[in-house]
Design a protein around this motif. Sequence first.
Motif, short mmCIF file in Angstrom:
data_model
loop_
_atom_site.label_atom_id
_atom_site.label_comp_id
_atom_site.label_asym_id
_atom_site.label_seq_id
_atom_site.Cartn_x
_atom_site.Cartn_y
_atom_site.Cartn_z
N UNK A 38 4.15 -2.92 7.25
CA UNK A 38 5.49 -3.49 7.35
C UNK A 38 5.51 -4.65 8.35
N UNK A 39 4.84 -4.46 9.48
CA UNK A 39 4.75 -5.53 10.47
C UNK A 39 4.06 -6.75 9.88
N UNK A 40 3.00 -6.54 9.13
CA UNK A 40 2.28 -7.66 8.51
C UNK A 40 3.15 -8.43 7.53
N UNK A 41 3.91 -7.72 6.72
CA UNK A 41 4.77 -8.38 5.74
C UNK A 41 5.88 -9.18 6.44
N UNK A 42 6.50 -8.58 7.42
CA UNK A 42 7.56 -9.28 8.16
C UNK A 42 6.98 -10.49 8.88
N UNK A 43 5.82 -10.33 9.50
CA UNK A 43 5.18 -11.45 10.20
C UNK A 43 4.83 -12.59 9.26
N UNK A 100 7.38 -11.99 19.98
CA UNK A 100 8.06 -10.89 20.64
C UNK A 100 8.11 -9.65 19.74
N UNK A 101 8.37 -9.87 18.46
CA UNK A 101 8.41 -8.78 17.50
C UNK A 101 7.06 -8.08 17.39
N UNK A 102 5.99 -8.85 17.30
CA UNK A 102 4.66 -8.27 17.19
C UNK A 102 4.29 -7.50 18.47
#
Length: 66
Positions: free
Chosen positions: A18-23, A50-52
């Motif tokens: 999910x983090x990869x897709x949002x990034x 900041x999100x990562x």
Amino acid sequence: MDPEFTRVLIRVVILGGVIGVIGAAVLFFAVRAFLRGEFRATVLVAALLAFVLVCCIVLLRLSIAP
């Protein structure tokens, strides 16, 4: 394999995906903004960093079994 380890590993992989897709989505919009010369691109890249960072802390916490 320990069932607890499998459960934690699946959680970490799902959240990492999910983090990869949002990034990737934020980087896409940031690159488009950079090409136009907008200041918004700098804000998007800062927000992505900041999100990562926050997500890395969350994943670290999830990877430590209670």
